[in-house]
Design a protein around this motif. Structure first.
Motif, PDB file in Angstrom:
ATOM      1  N   THR A 199       0.757  -1.225   0.058  1.00 15.77           N
ATOM      2  CA  THR A 199      -0.123  -0.120  -0.038  1.00 15.77           C
ATOM      3  C   THR A 199       0.799   1.332  -0.068  1.00 15.77           C
ATOM      4  O   THR A 199       0.377   2.318   0.077  1.00 15.77           O
ATOM      5  CB  THR A 199      -1.036   0.029   1.185  1.00 15.77           C
ATOM      6  OG1 THR A 199      -0.087   0.019   2.637  1.00 15.77           O
ATOM      7  CG2 THR A 199      -1.950  -1.116   1.090  1.00 15.77           C
ATOM      8  N   ASP A 200       2.276   1.278  -0.025  1.00 12.22           N
ATOM      9  CA  ASP A 200       3.181   2.230  -0.053  1.00 12.22           C
ATOM     10  C   ASP A 200       2.862   3.082   1.109  1.00 12.22           C
ATOM     11  O   ASP A 200       2.520   4.448   0.951  1.00 12.22           O
ATOM     12  CB  ASP A 200       3.151   2.919  -1.466  1.00 12.22           C
ATOM     13  CG  ASP A 200       4.302   3.769  -1.636  1.00 12.22           C
ATOM     14  OD1 ASP A 200       5.521   3.171  -1.162  1.00 12.22           O
ATOM     15  OD2 ASP A 200       4.359   4.711  -2.677  1.00 12.22           O
ATOM     16  N   ARG A 201       2.949   2.736   2.548  1.00 10.22           N
ATOM     17  CA  ARG A 201       2.870   3.380   3.310  1.00 10.22           C
ATOM     18  C   ARG A 201       3.931   2.928   4.505  1.00 10.22           C
ATOM     19  O   ARG A 201       4.652   2.050   4.469  1.00 10.22           O
ATOM     20  CB  ARG A 201       1.511   3.358   4.263  1.00 10.22           C
ATOM     21  CG  ARG A 201       0.457   3.589   3.194  1.00 10.22           C
ATOM     22  CD  ARG A 201      -0.920   2.760   3.942  1.00 10.22           C
ATOM     23  NE  ARG A 201      -1.545   3.731   4.762  1.00 10.22           N
ATOM     24  CZ  ARG A 201      -2.789   3.248   5.479  1.00 10.22           C
ATOM     25  NH1 ARG A 201      -3.168   1.769   5.338  1.00 10.22           N
ATOM     26  NH2 ARG A 201      -3.456   4.161   6.050  1.00 10.22           N
ATOM     27  N   LEU A 202       4.459   4.003   5.331  1.00  9.70           N
ATOM     28  CA  LEU A 202       5.603   3.873   6.019  1.00  9.70           C
ATOM     29  C   LEU A 202       5.071   3.977   7.741  1.00  9.70           C
ATOM     30  O   LEU A 202       4.616   4.884   8.233  1.00  9.70           O
ATOM     31  CB  LEU A 202       6.751   4.773   5.900  1.00  9.70           C
ATOM     32  CG  LEU A 202       8.064   4.538   6.561  1.00  9.70           C
ATOM     33  CD1 LEU A 202       8.696   3.350   5.831  1.00  9.70           C
ATOM     34  CD2 LEU A 202       9.233   5.793   6.262  1.00  9.70           C
ATOM     35  N   PHE A 203       5.547   2.870   8.575  1.00 12.62           N
ATOM     36  CA  PHE A 203       5.177   2.793   9.975  1.00 12.62           C
ATOM     37  C   PHE A 203       6.608   3.541  10.448  1.00 12.62           C
ATOM     38  O   PHE A 203       7.609   2.814  10.202  1.00 12.62           O
ATOM     39  CB  PHE A 203       4.946   1.578  10.556  1.00 12.62           C
ATOM     40  CG  PHE A 203       3.642   0.877  10.003  1.00 12.62           C
ATOM     41  CD1 PHE A 203       2.461   1.267  10.526  1.00 12.62           C
ATOM     42  CD2 PHE A 203       3.632  -0.251   8.939  1.00 12.62           C
ATOM     43  CE1 PHE A 203       1.449   0.414  10.089  1.00 12.62           C
ATOM     44  CE2 PHE A 203       2.574  -0.556   8.276  1.00 12.62           C
ATOM     45  CZ  PHE A 203       1.363  -0.365   9.151  1.00 12.62           C
ATOM     46  N   THR A 204       6.504   4.699  10.949  1.00 11.54           N
ATOM     47  CA  THR A 204       7.838   5.377  11.172  1.00 11.54           C
ATOM     48  C   THR A 204       8.426   5.148  12.756  1.00 11.54           C
ATOM     49  O   THR A 204       9.512   5.789  12.955  1.00 11.54           O
ATOM     50  CB  THR A 204       7.599   6.784  11.028  1.00 11.54           C
ATOM     51  OG1 THR A 204       6.501   7.458  11.769  1.00 11.54           O
ATOM     52  CG2 THR A 204       7.462   7.085   9.594  1.00 11.54           C
ATOM     53  N   GLY A 205       7.627   4.436  13.698  1.00 12.29           N
ATOM     54  CA  GLY A 205       7.760   4.355  15.065  1.00 12.29           C
ATOM     55  C   GLY A 205       8.008   5.808  15.656  1.00 12.29           C
ATOM     56  O   GLY A 205       7.062   6.719  15.499  1.00 12.29           O
ATOM     57  N   ASP A 206       9.449   6.039  15.983  1.00 12.00           N
ATOM     58  CA  ASP A 206       9.588   7.285  16.594  1.00 12.00           C
ATOM     59  C   ASP A 206      10.466   8.037  15.784  1.00 12.00           C
ATOM     60  O   ASP A 206      10.998   9.169  16.165  1.00 12.00           O
ATOM     61  CB  ASP A 206      10.193   7.227  18.087  1.00 12.00           C
ATOM     62  CG  ASP A 206       9.246   6.962  19.029  1.00 12.00           C
ATOM     63  OD1 ASP A 206       7.819   6.975  18.875  1.00 12.00           O
ATOM     64  OD2 ASP A 206       9.579   6.876  20.284  1.00 12.00           O
ATOM     65  N   HIS A 207      10.858   7.411  14.537  1.00 12.76           N
ATOM     66  CA  HIS A 207      11.975   8.219  13.923  1.00 12.76           C
ATOM     67  C   HIS A 207      11.578   9.586  13.096  1.00 12.76           C
ATOM     68  O   HIS A 207      12.330  10.379  13.236  1.00 12.76           O
ATOM     69  CB  HIS A 207      12.346   7.211  12.410  1.00 12.76           C
ATOM     70  CG  HIS A 207      13.582   7.452  11.864  1.00 12.76           C
ATOM     71  ND1 HIS A 207      14.642   7.895  12.343  1.00 12.76           N
ATOM     72  CD2 HIS A 207      13.484   7.829  10.558  1.00 12.76           C
ATOM     73  CE1 HIS A 207      15.398   8.285  11.259  1.00 12.76           C
ATOM     74  NE2 HIS A 207      14.547   8.180  10.057  1.00 12.76           N
ATOM     75  N   VAL A 208      10.334   9.477  12.467  1.00 11.75           N
ATOM     76  CA  VAL A 208       9.635  10.759  12.047  1.00 11.75           C
ATOM     77  C   VAL A 208       8.302  10.973  12.703  1.00 11.75           C
ATOM     78  O   VAL A 208       7.394  10.147  12.427  1.00 11.75           O
ATOM     79  CB  VAL A 208       9.715  10.776  10.551  1.00 11.75           C
ATOM     80  CG1 VAL A 208       9.076  11.806   9.870  1.00 11.75           C
ATOM     81  CG2 VAL A 208      11.138  10.372   9.803  1.00 11.75           C
ATOM     82  N   LEU A 209       8.007  12.040  13.517  1.00 12.82           N
ATOM     83  CA  LEU A 209       6.909  12.292  14.055  1.00 12.82           C
ATOM     84  C   LEU A 209       6.502  13.628  13.493  1.00 12.82           C
ATOM     85  O   LEU A 209       7.444  14.576  12.930  1.00 12.82           O
ATOM     86  CB  LEU A 209       6.966  12.326  15.678  1.00 12.82           C
ATOM     87  CG  LEU A 209       7.591  11.295  16.444  1.00 12.82           C
ATOM     88  CD1 LEU A 209       7.749  11.509  17.470  1.00 12.82           C
ATOM     89  CD2 LEU A 209       6.663   9.993  16.163  1.00 12.82           C
ATOM     90  N   PRO A 210       4.984  13.855  13.536  1.00 12.82           N
ATOM     91  CA  PRO A 210       4.658  15.214  12.589  1.00 12.82           C
ATOM     92  C   PRO A 210       5.012  16.227  13.314  1.00 12.82           C
ATOM     93  O   PRO A 210       5.159  17.502  12.460  1.00 12.82           O
ATOM     94  CB  PRO A 210       3.115  14.849  12.527  1.00 12.82           C
ATOM     95  CG  PRO A 210       2.681  13.915  13.828  1.00 12.82           C
ATOM     96  CD  PRO A 210       4.224  13.110  14.009  1.00 12.82           C
TER      97      PRO A 210
END
Length: 344
Positions: A199-210
């Motif tokens: 689905t071309d999505r990324l689970f970012t954990g804590d690496h990139v937060l908004p």
């Protein structure tokens, strides 16, 4: 720990609900008792072989209830969970993984670098030396005796030891889907993002937060054999190469362009490094890590930070100092506690 100048858009935990976020993925908010972050977003990814969780939440009865009831509300039973992929070892992500495994027989997977840390922490706790280790680290950073005593209190127990070791590029055991490991060290040595390629999505954990920037620290503070902030900034550039795909972070809210946000965080840290370089250039005497941390800008004044957050701030100051040292901008003295000064 540090802010990027924008007020967080995360809603209070009481306002959160489990949610279908599309593409066979659900988010379940799991509370972090007594923590200003409020909650961790645990994601459940559907597959014909059973759901796989991305992270598991803090080890606390209220969190366990929220996780199990949240899964049930979207038609899933924790007993059917196939596996738990932990983005990194921190307790708000790994804490309940062991309980999920006990309830379902699920495997737990984590990057090999963080598994090594989990083993180390478990050995230190088993030997009964964890408070001595923490206290010595705080003293070497320049904390006074009162701050040392407060800083070693109420540390969480280490997480369950994972079953599966992950490396960069590995596909997760998720039948019928493609979930790929992307190693993004910085927030922890083994932090990973997970690219759901179908689905071309990324689970970012804590690496990139908004809205906020993740804590990047060194432990022990005076290590000179690693550069976590440098690793983090390299990892940010790697994420920018994925393009403007949707990010599903572990905190706050989903957002549409992970590449743009990663570039923004990279710029934020470059500006912070420049500010720190200026601070040291304008200070005639060498400074301890603790003194540097006290003079840096945080999301609240230094004298209002509780002991745990002062310790985190010192770790983050140490990481920025180390990057400047790697860049040959500053140097450390041979003193204890260690001190830093502009390179002569």
């Amino acid at each position: 720990m540090s802010e990027s100048g924008v007020r967080s858009r995360r809603r209070a935990y009481i306002e959160q609900r489990p949610m279908d976020v599309g593409g066979g993925v659900w988010s379940v908010p799991v509370p972090i008792p007594g923590n200003p972050l409020g909650y961790t977003l645990v994601y459940a990814v559907e597959s014909p072989g059973g759901p796989v969780l991305i992270d598991a939440g803090w080890n606390h009865p209220d969190a366990w209830l929220a996780l199990t009831e949240g899964l049930a509300s979207v038609g899933m039973d924790v007993a059917d969970v196939r596996g738990v992929v932990v983005t990194h070892y921190h307790p708000d992500h790994s804490g309940l993984a062991g309980q999920v495994r006990e309830s379902s027989g699920a495997w737990i997977a984590m990057h090999e670098a963080d598994i090594a840390l989990v083993r180390l922490f478990r050995d230190v706790v088993k030997d009964g030396n964890h408070k001595d280790f923490q206290a010595d680290m705080l003293r070497r950073a320049g904390a006074d005796s009162h701050e040392v005593a407060e800083g070693v209190a109420n540390r969480p127990e280490p997480p369950a030891l994972p079953d599966l070791s992950l490396s960069d590029g590995d596909l997760i055991d998720l039948p019928g889907r493609r979930l790929r490991t992307i190693w993004t060290p910085g927030h922890s040595p083994g932090h990973i993002c997970l690219h759901l390629e179908d689905t071309d999505r990324l689970f970012t954990g804590d690496h990139v937060l908004p809205d906020i920037t993740p804590h990047i620290g060194i432990y022990p503070y005076d290590r000179n054999d690693v550069d976590p902030l440098g690793d983090f900034m390299t990892s940010l550039l790697r994420v920018t190469e994925l393009g403007p795909i949707e990010a599903l972070p572990a905190h706050e809210i989903r957002f549409p362009d992970v590449s743009a946000r990663a570039a923004e965080i990279h710029t934020h840290h470059e500006e912070k490094l420049q500010s720190l370089q200026t601070l040291l250039a304008e200070t005639p005497e060498p400074l301890t890590i603790w003194e540097v941390a006290a003079r840096m800008t945080w999301n609240r004044p230094w004298d209002q930070l509780p002991p745990m957050l002062r310790g985190m701030a010192a770790g983050e100051a140490a990481a920025h100092l180390r990057t400047l040292e790697v860049r040959d901008v500053i140097e450390r003295t041979a003193d204890e506690p260690v001190r830093f000064v502009i390179h002569s």
